[in-house]
Motif scaffolding. Structure first.
Motif, PDB file in Angstrom:
ATOM      1  N   ALA A  45     115.616  30.764  86.307  1.00 15.31           N
ATOM      2  CA  ALA A  45     115.915  30.632  87.736  1.00 15.31           C
ATOM      3  C   ALA A  45     117.389  30.371  87.997  1.00 15.31           C
ATOM      4  CB  ALA A  45     115.065  29.521  88.356  1.00 15.31           C
ATOM      5  N   THR A  46     118.049  29.633  87.104  1.00 13.89           N
ATOM      6  CA  THR A  46     119.471  29.316  87.303  1.00 13.89           C
ATOM      7  C   THR A  46     120.395  30.365  86.700  1.00 13.89           C
ATOM      8  OG1 THR A  46     119.539  27.984  85.289  1.00 13.89           O
ATOM      9  CG2 THR A  46     119.035  26.820  87.364  1.00 13.89           C
ATOM     10  N   GLY A  47     119.831  31.358  86.002  1.00 20.67           N
ATOM     11  CA  GLY A  47     120.651  32.396  85.393  1.00 20.67           C
ATOM     12  C   GLY A  47     121.252  32.002  84.055  1.00 20.67           C
ATOM     13  N   THR A  48     120.840  30.861  83.510  1.00 18.30           N
ATOM     14  CA  THR A  48     121.316  30.442  82.191  1.00 18.30           C
ATOM     15  C   THR A  48     120.913  31.477  81.138  1.00 18.30           C
ATOM     16  OG1 THR A  48     121.150  28.127  82.835  1.00 18.30           O
ATOM     17  CG2 THR A  48     121.222  28.579  80.473  1.00 18.30           C
ATOM     18  N   VAL A  49     119.708  32.023  81.296  1.00 21.90           N
ATOM     19  CA  VAL A  49     119.184  33.084  80.440  1.00 21.90           C
ATOM     20  C   VAL A  49     118.731  34.206  81.372  1.00 21.90           C
ATOM     21  CG1 VAL A  49     117.377  33.692  78.779  1.00 21.90           C
ATOM     22  CG2 VAL A  49     118.466  31.441  78.663  1.00 21.90           C
ATOM     23  N   GLN A  50     119.018  35.441  80.993  1.00 20.28           N
ATOM     24  CA  GLN A  50     118.612  36.591  81.814  1.00 20.28           C
ATOM     25  C   GLN A  50     117.132  36.892  81.587  1.00 20.28           C
ATOM     26  OE1 GLN A  50     120.657  38.016  84.181  1.00 20.28           O
ATOM     27  NE2 GLN A  50     121.821  36.213  83.556  1.00 20.28           N
ATOM     28  N   CYS A  51     116.391  36.954  82.696  1.00 18.43           N
ATOM     29  CA  CYS A  51     114.939  37.138  82.636  1.00 18.43           C
ATOM     30  C   CYS A  51     114.492  38.114  83.719  1.00 18.43           C
ATOM     31  CB  CYS A  51     114.222  35.815  82.875  1.00 18.43           C
ATOM     32  SG  CYS A  51     114.735  34.487  81.769  1.00 18.43           S
ATOM     33  N   GLY A  52     113.244  38.492  83.661  1.00 15.88           N
ATOM     34  CA  GLY A  52     112.647  39.355  84.675  1.00 15.88           C
ATOM     35  C   GLY A  52     112.179  38.559  85.877  1.00 15.88           C
ATOM     36  N   ASP A  53     110.963  38.868  86.350  1.00  9.97           N
ATOM     37  CA  ASP A  53     110.418  38.307  87.595  1.00  9.97           C
ATOM     38  C   ASP A  53     110.398  36.785  87.660  1.00  9.97           C
ATOM     39  OD1 ASP A  53     109.995  40.841  88.545  1.00  9.97           O
ATOM     40  OD2 ASP A  53     107.821  40.828  88.238  1.00  9.97           O
ATOM     41  N   ILE A  54     110.293  36.124  86.515  1.00 12.73           N
ATOM     42  CA  ILE A  54     110.182  34.669  86.531  1.00 12.73           C
ATOM     43  C   ILE A  54     111.397  34.008  87.176  1.00 12.73           C
ATOM     44  CG2 ILE A  54     111.119  34.347  84.208  1.00 12.73           C
ATOM     45  CD1 ILE A  54     108.285  32.341  85.915  1.00 12.73           C
ATOM     46  N   LYS A  55     112.542  34.694  87.187  1.00 13.02           N
ATOM     47  CA  LYS A  55     113.735  34.089  87.791  1.00 13.02           C
ATOM     48  C   LYS A  55     113.531  33.807  89.278  1.00 13.02           C
ATOM     49  CE  LYS A  55     116.105  38.458  88.565  1.00 13.02           C
ATOM     50  NZ  LYS A  55     117.195  39.300  88.115  1.00 13.02           N
ATOM     51  N   TRP A  56     112.632  34.556  89.914  1.00 15.17           N
ATOM     52  CA  TRP A  56     112.362  34.352  91.340  1.00 15.17           C
ATOM     53  C   TRP A  56     111.204  33.387  91.571  1.00 15.17           C
ATOM     54  CZ3 TRP A  56     116.529  36.205  93.082  1.00 15.17           C
ATOM     55  CH2 TRP A  56     117.086  37.379  92.584  1.00 15.17           C
ATOM     56  N   GLU A  57     110.380  33.142  90.532  1.00 12.53           N
ATOM     57  CA  GLU A  57     109.170  32.340  90.713  1.00 12.53           C
ATOM     58  C   GLU A  57     108.972  31.321  89.590  1.00 12.53           C
ATOM     59  OE1 GLU A  57     105.610  34.527  91.953  1.00 12.53           O
ATOM     60  OE2 GLU A  57     106.787  36.338  91.621  1.00 12.53           O
ATOM     61  N   PRO A  58     109.918  30.429  89.358  1.00 12.85           N
ATOM     62  CA  PRO A  58     109.764  29.496  88.236  1.00 12.85           C
ATOM     63  C   PRO A  58     108.541  28.592  88.388  1.00 12.85           C
ATOM     64  CG  PRO A  58     111.542  28.786  89.673  1.00 12.85           C
ATOM     65  CD  PRO A  58     111.131  30.172  90.130  1.00 12.85           C
ATOM     66  N   GLN A  59     108.071  28.427  89.596  1.00 12.90           N
ATOM     67  CA  GLN A  59     106.943  27.551  89.898  1.00 12.90           C
ATOM     68  C   GLN A  59     105.584  28.213  89.700  1.00 12.90           C
ATOM     69  OE1 GLN A  59     109.075  28.886  92.183  1.00 12.90           O
ATOM     70  NE2 GLN A  59     107.677  30.220  93.266  1.00 12.90           N
ATOM     71  N   SER A  60     105.555  29.475  89.339  1.00  8.01           N
ATOM     72  CA  SER A  60     104.308  30.249  89.378  1.00  8.01           C
ATOM     73  C   SER A  60     103.666  30.531  88.032  1.00  8.01           C
ATOM     74  CB  SER A  60     104.578  31.581  90.090  1.00  8.01           C
ATOM     75  OG  SER A  60     104.972  31.346  91.426  1.00  8.01           O
ATOM     76  N   VAL A  61     104.006  29.786  86.992  1.00  8.46           N
ATOM     77  CA  VAL A  61     103.421  30.048  85.673  1.00  8.46           C
ATOM     78  C   VAL A  61     102.060  29.345  85.610  1.00  8.46           C
ATOM     79  CG1 VAL A  61     103.748  29.945  83.187  1.00  8.46           C
ATOM     80  CG2 VAL A  61     105.710  30.284  84.695  1.00  8.46           C
ATOM     81  N   GLU A  62     101.078  30.024  86.159  1.00  9.02           N
ATOM     82  CA  GLU A  62      99.726  29.488  86.297  1.00  9.02           C
ATOM     83  C   GLU A  62      98.756  30.358  85.515  1.00  9.02           C
ATOM     84  OE1 GLU A  62      96.624  28.319  89.913  1.00  9.02           O
ATOM     85  OE2 GLU A  62      98.359  29.569  90.343  1.00  9.02           O
ATOM     86  N   GLY A  63      97.802  29.707  84.876  1.00 10.64           N
ATOM     87  CA  GLY A  63      96.773  30.429  84.143  1.00 10.64           C
ATOM     88  C   GLY A  63      95.590  29.529  83.887  1.00 10.64           C
ATOM     89  N   PRO A  64      94.578  30.050  83.212  1.00  9.90           N
ATOM     90  CA  PRO A  64      93.394  29.237  82.911  1.00  9.90           C
ATOM     91  C   PRO A  64      93.761  28.016  82.070  1.00  9.90           C
ATOM     92  CG  PRO A  64      93.014  31.554  82.394  1.00  9.90           C
ATOM     93  CD  PRO A  64      94.470  31.410  82.713  1.00  9.90           C
ATOM     94  N   LYS A  65      93.043  26.935  82.280  1.00  7.19           N
ATOM     95  CA  LYS A  65      93.252  25.734  81.464  1.00  7.19           C
ATOM     96  C   LYS A  65      92.976  26.046  80.000  1.00  7.19           C
ATOM     97  CE  LYS A  65      91.934  22.504  85.079  1.00  7.19           C
ATOM     98  NZ  LYS A  65      90.819  21.765  85.650  1.00  7.19           N
ATOM     99  N   GLY A  66      93.670  25.323  79.131  1.00  3.30           N
ATOM    100  CA  GLY A  66      93.410  25.420  77.703  1.00  3.30           C
ATOM    101  C   GLY A  66      94.290  26.382  76.941  1.00  3.30           C
ATOM    102  N   LEU A  67      95.201  27.073  77.618  1.00  2.00           N
ATOM    103  CA  LEU A  67      96.091  27.998  76.924  1.00  2.00           C
ATOM    104  C   LEU A  67      97.199  27.235  76.216  1.00  2.00           C
ATOM    105  CD1 LEU A  67      96.524  30.769  79.658  1.00  2.00           C
ATOM    106  CD2 LEU A  67      94.951  30.750  77.708  1.00  2.00           C
ATOM    107  N   LYS A  68      97.763  27.861  75.204  1.00  2.00           N
ATOM    108  CA  LYS A  68      98.961  27.324  74.522  1.00  2.00           C
ATOM    109  C   LYS A  68     100.038  28.389  74.623  1.00  2.00           C
ATOM    110  CE  LYS A  68      97.058  23.488  73.031  1.00  2.00           C
ATOM    111  NZ  LYS A  68      95.900  23.402  73.878  1.00  2.00           N
ATOM    112  N   ASP A  69     100.327  28.810  75.850  1.00  2.00           N
ATOM    113  CA  ASP A  69     101.178  29.967  76.109  1.00  2.00           C
ATOM    114  C   ASP A  69     102.242  29.616  77.141  1.00  2.00           C
ATOM    115  OD1 ASP A  69     102.220  32.508  76.575  1.00  2.00           O
ATOM    116  OD2 ASP A  69     100.439  33.242  77.610  1.00  2.00           O
TER     117      ASP A  69
END
Length: 172
Positions: A45-69
């Motif tokens: 999000a801060t541009g420290t590392v160049q990334c794809g879509d996650i740079k616009w949505e750092p708050q959106s890393v949501e998935g099923p419980k129990g993942l190690k991802d």
């Protein structure tokens, strides 16, 4: 002319529910991520590392419980899984405080922290709604060196969790 009018009315009646549903549905609002030490999505999000879509949505890393991802099972945020991407590593002591920024305060069951497959900390909120900023002090229990910490925010009233990976050098 009568057939045309009838067709127009039927078309309008058929489309009305779709329009109502489309207009009343709002996009998912944001949720939360670790800001300090800087998580991978915070670095994107801060541009420290160049990334794809996650740079616009750092708050959106949501998935099923129990993942190690790091990406929460979300292919759109696959950058977060790439250990060779040049993530900034933060030097920390034998314990450190992790700060979350929450844009939606979901009822929370637990917050968990893992180094590899080892759970190093868990904080039970018992279904409470957290404040917009949450901090946890995590003791690494003798683990040292460069490590990837997986921080997990388990939501109490859904089957989902939010995920963040943080690269640290423990004792560095």
């Amino acid at each position: 002319m009568r057939k045309s009018r009838k067709l127009a009315v039927l078309t309008g009646v058929g489309l009305a529910p779709c329009l109502v549903l489309g207009l009343s549905t709002t996009p998912a609002s944001a949720h939360g991520w670790v800001t300090n030490p800087a998580s991978r999505q915070a670095q994107c999000a801060t541009g420290t590392v160049q990334c794809g879509d996650i740079k616009w949505e750092p708050q959106s890393v949501e998935g099923p419980k129990g993942l190690k991802d790091c990406a929460g099972g979300n292919a759109r945020f696959a950058d977060l899984r790439d250990d060779s991407k040049g993530w900034k590593v933060t030097n920390v002591g034998s314990s450190t405080t992790f700060n979350w920024k929450l844009t939606v305060q979901h009822a929370t069951s637990t917050w968990q922290y893992f180094v590899g497959s080892t759970k190093v900390a868990e904080f039970n909120d018992g279904g409470a709604r957290p404040a917009p900023n949450v901090s946890h002090n995590v003791n690494f229990k003798g683990i040292t060196g460069k490590q990837k910490v997986l921080a997990v925010w388990n939501i109490a009233d859904t089957a989902n969790a939010f995920y963040a990976c943080i690269d640290v050098n423990i004792g560095g």
